[in-house]
Scaffold this active site. Structure first.
Site, PDB file in Angstrom:
ATOM      1  N   GLY A  68       3.040   7.193   3.663  1.00 23.27           N
ATOM      2  CA  GLY A  68       2.941   8.285   4.619  1.00 23.27           C
ATOM      3  C   GLY A  68       2.054   9.398   4.112  1.00 23.27           C
ATOM      4  N   LEU A  69       2.192  10.585   4.735  1.00 21.33           N
ATOM      5  CA  LEU A  69       1.351  11.723   4.334  1.00 21.33           C
ATOM      6  C   LEU A  69       1.968  12.423   3.122  1.00 21.33           C
ATOM      7  CD1 LEU A  69      -0.330  11.301   6.931  1.00 21.33           C
ATOM      8  CD2 LEU A  69      -0.451  13.783   7.100  1.00 21.33           C
ATOM      9  N   HIS A  70       1.803  11.809   1.963  1.00 22.34           N
ATOM     10  CA  HIS A  70       2.263  12.482   0.738  1.00 22.34           C
ATOM     11  C   HIS A  70       1.088  13.246   0.167  1.00 22.34           C
ATOM     12  CE1 HIS A  70       0.452   9.516  -2.070  1.00 22.34           C
ATOM     13  NE2 HIS A  70       0.534   8.767  -0.990  1.00 22.34           N
ATOM     14  N   ALA A  71       1.197  13.709  -1.046  1.00 26.68           N
ATOM     15  CA  ALA A  71       0.244  14.682  -1.580  1.00 26.68           C
ATOM     16  C   ALA A  71      -1.228  14.306  -1.396  1.00 26.68           C
ATOM     17  CB  ALA A  71       0.544  14.946  -3.051  1.00 26.68           C
TER      18      ALA A  71
END
Lengths: 91, 580
Positions: A7-10
């Site tokens: 997903g939209l991690h760092a």
């Protein structure tokens, strides 16, 4: 739809924010799946708070001179799984 | 008016304006700024963001060079957040429109984000809280700046209010105009508390959230004698305390006269009162308060200097200074009691999970023999200069004591081979601080020249209470019947074996226990210089049979509460005018 596994991690967030920040338009992103409010696509903090995990559907909006191409580029980035998921050669 | 109760470190009364030392790793209270200070706060924010970004980039570059790009990339998001225009705007709006301090604005905005992360379901994202906290601390550190520096430049006396002070900050107080200290945290026997006590001005610690309740410039009363702090007192209270502060000055003057009188009970038994010191220059302060010498020189405080570990020669000079300051009195040097502290934890490969039961004190010295030998050489070189005694901390087995003693003889031989004279008959003793040593005291008495009971650690190990943990520190008390019995047994065995026995923990300086300690047979006590006059006053009022009777009765109780109440009543009978 968010394609990459984590997903939209760092790292994906930064890829997204970097691209959005190149645009001269105002960029907003909403997480449809989680029914969240739209956030500023140029904000590293808010994009993380979007909680965009794998499979979430995002609505990307832009308002400004380069709105069309901004949305296309960002949507492509998300759907391609940010490419950053694949290991990159370290230097 | 806001009144809070804490723990007193040094008795006394002080009234003044509050100066607040805020900490980046603690809650930053809501504080407003005046209209004309808004610009300054915004500039402070600008600088803090700039420094923080530079700091993260520097850290990332170091990681990139040393651990590779993947490690460095973790910080990309930190930079992204610090450059986030939205976040910056939120913080600045709080300052410019709501007129709150820059530090509070940073903390407020970042804490709101932390709460958002806390509500998430994805465990990977919830973990980001740590990153947000990290960014918050970094920003706060740069926003708050180095306030210790401000302390050194004070023009007027202030009451210092802080969440906590490091031992290094505390050691620097003596050179400032700080008149008294109030701390949220801190158990009565922490290193910071020990240093505050030797600093000698009034202080109250353990005040939970006092530092967030007062603002800079508020009037604060420190009534350390009654363990109270009062913020923004009303007029009657302020007047009452102004009178009390004056009376306290008189009492102190009366106690000063004690310095020249002998510490002899009313039936003629002479008691030796020594002082505990952390720094060599305190030896002369102790002598001025009427100490017969130094009963405990905590040498590990040599490490609290900004320059770091002391060399053999620097140690030698410090020990000589202490001997000279003691003015012919006996000086008992305790070898380094390092470990479970910043110095050793920073140097260890892995932080210990339970440092209080870990590599500390004599164990640390015996595993760092080069450092230990340097210290022993310095002590032995100074041994001819005065009445010097040497003791090891935290001895828990006979083998340990023998090994430490062997190391002393090794160092002696080395020095003699180099043609340096040493006092071969220097008394070598032990600190009695562990339950195992207390149980084996009879065996120890055959091998040691003297015993010094360190009640701070002994109580903590006996009662299984971390004296520095505010959540359990209420269970830490010398009044526990088990503590009293162990003390009685140790003193009895030492006396029978003809081994000199003294007590040098904080307990020795608390007037509440003076009569009991004499009653179980102790004739040597060592305490912070500031406590000597009061304890001496008490000694001069009692007879030995009287102390024995009180000790016997104190030993007959089942609970610490009964012990404390009984000893308080007996002490008040002897000193009706003094606050106990």
């Amino acid at each position: 739809m968010v394609a990459n596994k984590q997903g939209l991690h760092a790292r994906p967030v930064m890829a997204f924010v970097d691209r959005a920040s190149q645009s001269r338009s105002r960029v907003t992103v909403a997480n449809i799946t989680r029914k969240g409010e739209a956030v500023d696509g140029k904000s590293a903090m808010q994009m993380m708070i979007l909680e965009a995990t794998q499979g979430c559907v995002l609505r990307i909006g832009a308002k400004g001179v380069d709105a069309r191409e901004t949305v296309d580029a960002l949507a492509a980035l998300v759907e391609a799984g940010f490419k950053t998921d694949s290991p990159q050669p370290s230097d | 008016m806001d009144i809070l109760r804490g723990i007193a470190v040094t008795p006394g009364v002080a009234i003044g304006e509050a100066m607040i030392l805020e900490a980046a790793d603690y809650r930053i209270p809501y504080r407003t700024v005046a209209d004309d200070e808004v610009e300054e706060e915004l500039a402070r924010l600008d600088a803090a963001f700039e420094k923080s970004i530079a700091g993260v980039i520097e850290q990332a570059e170091w990681l990139n060079a040393n651990l590779g790009r993947d490690a460095a990339r973790v910080f990309d998001w930190h930079v992204g957040v610090l450059k986030d225009p939205q976040l910056r705007k939120n913080i600045e709006t709080l300052v410019s429109e709501h007129k709150v301090s820059a530090a509070h604005a940073v903390s407020d905005v970042m804490r709101n984000y932390q709460r958002r992360f806390m509500q998430m379901t994805d465990p990977l994202l919830v973990e980001r809280i740590r990153d947000v906290q990290d960014i918050e601390r970094r920003l706060l550190r740069h926003t708050l700046g180095d306030q210790t520096e401000d302390l050194a430049h004070l023009k007027e006396p202030v009451i210092l209010v802080a969440h906590d002070l490091t031992p290094t900050q505390t050691a620097q107080l003596a050179a400032t105009k700080v008149a008294a200290v109030a701390l949220d945290s801190g158990a009565a026997t922490s290193h910071t508390a020990i240093l505050l006590r030797s600093w000698g001005r009034p202080g109250v610690i353990g005040l939970s959230d006092f530092s967030t309740r007062v603002s800079a410039g508020d009037t604060v009363i420190i009534d350390a004698t009654n363990q109270l702090v009062i913020a923004n007192p009303n007029r009657e209270t302020l007047q009452e305390y102004e009178g009390r502060a004056a009376r306290f000055g008189e009492l102190e003057h009366e106690l000063d006269e004690m310095a020249s009188l002998p510490a002899t009970t009313c039936d003629g038994e002479e008691i030796q009162l020594f002082c505990n010191v952390e720094f060599p220059h305190e030896a002369s302060i102790g002598a001025a308060k009427g100490a017969a010498g130094i009963g405990l020189y905590r040498t590990e405080f040599l490490f609290l200097r900004p320059e770091g570990a002391p060399s053999e020669d620097e140690q030698y000079e410090a020990y000589c200074e202490a001997i000279d300051g003691a003015n012919g009195g006996t000086v008992t040097i305790r070898t380094f009691d390092l470990g479970a502290d910043k110095y050793t934890q920073q140097r260890s490969y892995e932080q210990e999970r339970n440092p209080m039961l870990g590599l500390r004190s004599i164990r640390y010295s015996l595993q760092n023999l080069d450092m230990f030998k340097d210290q022993l050489r310095a002590i032995l070189r100074a041994s001819g200069r005065g009445q010097l005694r040497l003791m090891f901390p935290l001895i828990s087995s006979l083998m340990e004591f023998r090994q430490a003693k062997m190391t002393v003889y090794d160092a002696m031989e080395d020095l003699e081979e180099e043609g340096i004279a040493v006092a071969r008959d220097i008394p070598i003793g032990m600190m009695l601080e562990t339950p195992s040593a207390a149980i084996q005291i009879k065996e120890f008495c055959r091998e040691v020249n003297f015993v010094s009971i360190g009640t701070n650690d002994l109580i903590q190990y006996l009662l299984a209470v971390d004296r520095g943990n505010e959540r359990v520190s209420q269970f830490y008390t010398p009044s526990h019947p088990a503590v009293l019995r162990v003390l009685r047994d140790v003193v009895k065995t030492c006396t029978r074996s003809g081994v000199s026995c003294s007590l040098c923990g904080e307990m020795a300086g608390q007037p509440l226990y003076t009569v009991f300690l004499l009653g179980i047979g102790l004739r040597e006590l060592s305490m912070a210089p500031a406590n000597i006059p009061e304890v001496k006053k008490l000694i001069r009022l009692v007879s030995i049979p009287q102390t024995q009777r009180i000790a016997r009765r104190a030993l007959s109780f089942d609970t610490e509460r009964q012990v404390t109440n009984y000893l308080r009543d007996e002490t008040r009978k002897l000193l009706p005018d003094d606050p106990i």
